[in-house]
Design a protein around this motif. Structure first.
Motif, short mmCIF file in Angstrom:
data_model
loop_
_atom_site.label_atom_id
_atom_site.label_comp_id
_atom_site.label_asym_id
_atom_site.label_seq_id
_atom_site.Cartn_x
_atom_site.Cartn_y
_atom_site.Cartn_z
N PRO A 48 -38.84 -14.27 93.15
CA PRO A 48 -40.15 -14.25 92.49
C PRO A 48 -40.03 -14.85 91.08
N LEU A 49 -40.77 -15.91 90.84
CA LEU A 49 -40.66 -16.61 89.57
C LEU A 49 -41.98 -16.58 88.82
N PRO A 50 -41.93 -16.72 87.50
CA PRO A 50 -43.18 -16.78 86.73
C PRO A 50 -44.04 -17.95 87.19
N PRO A 51 -45.35 -17.82 87.17
CA PRO A 51 -46.25 -18.89 87.64
C PRO A 51 -46.19 -20.14 86.78
N THR A 52 -45.63 -20.03 85.58
CA THR A 52 -45.52 -21.18 84.69
C THR A 52 -44.32 -22.07 85.03
N TRP A 53 -43.45 -21.66 85.96
CA TRP A 53 -42.25 -22.44 86.29
C TRP A 53 -42.53 -23.35 87.47
N ARG A 54 -42.27 -24.63 87.30
CA ARG A 54 -42.49 -25.60 88.38
C ARG A 54 -41.15 -26.21 88.79
N LEU A 55 -40.90 -26.25 90.09
CA LEU A 55 -39.64 -26.77 90.62
C LEU A 55 -39.58 -28.29 90.43
N LEU A 56 -38.45 -28.76 89.84
CA LEU A 56 -38.21 -30.19 89.67
C LEU A 56 -37.19 -30.72 90.67
N LYS A 57 -36.09 -29.97 90.85
CA LYS A 57 -34.99 -30.41 91.71
C LYS A 57 -34.45 -29.22 92.49
N ASP A 58 -33.94 -29.51 93.70
CA ASP A 58 -33.44 -28.43 94.57
C ASP A 58 -32.34 -29.00 95.46
N LYS A 59 -31.13 -28.44 95.35
CA LYS A 59 -30.01 -28.93 96.16
C LYS A 59 -29.13 -27.77 96.60
N GLN A 60 -28.27 -28.06 97.59
CA GLN A 60 -27.27 -27.11 98.05
C GLN A 60 -25.91 -27.80 98.05
N ALA A 61 -24.87 -26.99 97.82
CA ALA A 61 -23.49 -27.48 97.90
C ALA A 61 -22.63 -26.33 98.39
N GLY A 62 -22.14 -26.44 99.64
CA GLY A 62 -21.35 -25.35 100.19
C GLY A 62 -22.18 -24.09 100.31
N GLN A 63 -21.72 -23.00 99.70
CA GLN A 63 -22.43 -21.73 99.75
C GLN A 63 -23.37 -21.53 98.57
N VAL A 64 -23.57 -22.59 97.79
CA VAL A 64 -24.35 -22.48 96.56
C VAL A 64 -25.67 -23.24 96.69
N SER A 65 -26.72 -22.63 96.21
CA SER A 65 -28.04 -23.25 96.10
C SER A 65 -28.36 -23.37 94.62
N TYR A 66 -28.88 -24.54 94.19
CA TYR A 66 -29.18 -24.68 92.77
C TYR A 66 -30.46 -25.48 92.56
N GLN A 67 -31.23 -25.04 91.57
CA GLN A 67 -32.54 -25.61 91.30
C GLN A 67 -32.75 -25.82 89.80
N LEU A 68 -33.60 -26.79 89.49
CA LEU A 68 -34.01 -27.01 88.12
C LEU A 68 -35.53 -26.86 88.05
N TYR A 69 -35.99 -26.05 87.10
CA TYR A 69 -37.41 -25.80 86.90
C TYR A 69 -37.82 -26.27 85.51
N THR A 70 -39.09 -26.56 85.36
CA THR A 70 -39.64 -26.83 84.03
C THR A 70 -40.81 -25.88 83.80
N ARG A 71 -40.99 -25.52 82.55
CA ARG A 71 -42.07 -24.60 82.19
C ARG A 71 -43.32 -25.41 81.91
N THR A 72 -44.41 -25.03 82.51
CA THR A 72 -45.69 -25.73 82.35
C THR A 72 -46.77 -24.74 81.98
N GLN A 73 -47.90 -25.27 81.59
CA GLN A 73 -49.05 -24.42 81.30
C GLN A 73 -49.83 -24.14 82.58
N VAL A 74 -50.18 -22.89 82.81
CA VAL A 74 -50.97 -22.53 83.98
C VAL A 74 -52.42 -22.94 83.74
N GLU A 75 -53.00 -23.59 84.74
CA GLU A 75 -54.41 -24.02 84.61
C GLU A 75 -55.32 -22.79 84.55
#
Length: 198
Positions: free
Chosen positions: A171-198
């Motif tokens: 569960p993430l704050p509504p202001t966080w938007r996913l930019l990148k999403d990858k997996q490597a082995g047993q690891v999942s990693y993502q990059l988010y950016t903070r935006t203004q909620v409409e």
């Protein structure tokens, strides 16, 4: 960078991390053999900092579950204005401090405390936050909410999350938007950016 499974050999070898870019590229820093210490692999780190190519230099960075300090030190090498490394284990924090002192004029600070406790303190906004907590301990939901609600994030902050693959939906704050999403082995990693909620 954080803790989970027993420490494994990375491309930098067991017991050390390697800075892969920036002014200290190629520098190896020792890492304590602490139970569960899991440095971010060079492969994942290279992908992450390619994503962050224009976001590190001059920014304030928070490495919240620092562990080996792999991500925080990499950010310093690549020109971050300041990096705060938060680590609960006193021995690991002392090693982080020694490594920091070995980097000439590095603008960093090691805080030996619990990550969630740190976020209950007085906030100063960060431009980039690394979240790589110990696996299977459900620390991310509280950390994400405290970062957002406590004033720890700049207006357009970037947030990096590294966690076990196949974990429950986070569960993430509504202001966080996913930019990148990858997996490597047993690891999942993502990059988010903070935006203004409409």
């Amino acid at each position: 960078m954080a803790k989970a499974k027993p420490a494994k050999k990375t491309s930098a070898g067991s017991g050390q991390i390697r800075l892969i870019g920036g002014q200290w590229r190629g520098r190896k820093l020792p890492v304590l053999d602490s139970e569960g210490l899991r440095p971010t692999t060079d492969r994942v780190k290279e992908t992450l900092f390619n994503w962050l190519m224009f976001d590190v230099r001059g920014g304030r960075c928070l490495d919240l579950f620092a562990g080996s300090g792999s991500l925080g030190f990499e950010a310093l090498s690549r020109g971050a204005a300041e990096v705060v490394l938060v680590e609960k284990d006193a021995r690991v924090a002392q090693q982080l401090q020694r490594n920091l002192a070995s980097l000439p004029a590095a603008s960093g600070r090691v805080v030996n405390t619990d990550a969630l406790g740190f976020l209950q303190g007085t906030a100063t906004p960060f431009d980039l936050v690394f979240l790589d907590p110990p696996f299977h301990r459900e620390l991310l939901p509280a950390a994400c909410q405290q970062l957002e609600q406590g004033g720890w994030l700049s207006e357009d902050a970037k947030i990096y999350i590294e966690r076990e693959q196949n974990a429950e939906t986070l569960p993430l704050p509504p202001t966080w938007r996913l930019l990148k999403d990858k997996q490597a082995g047993q690891v999942s990693y993502q990059l988010y950016t903070r935006t203004q909620v409409e």
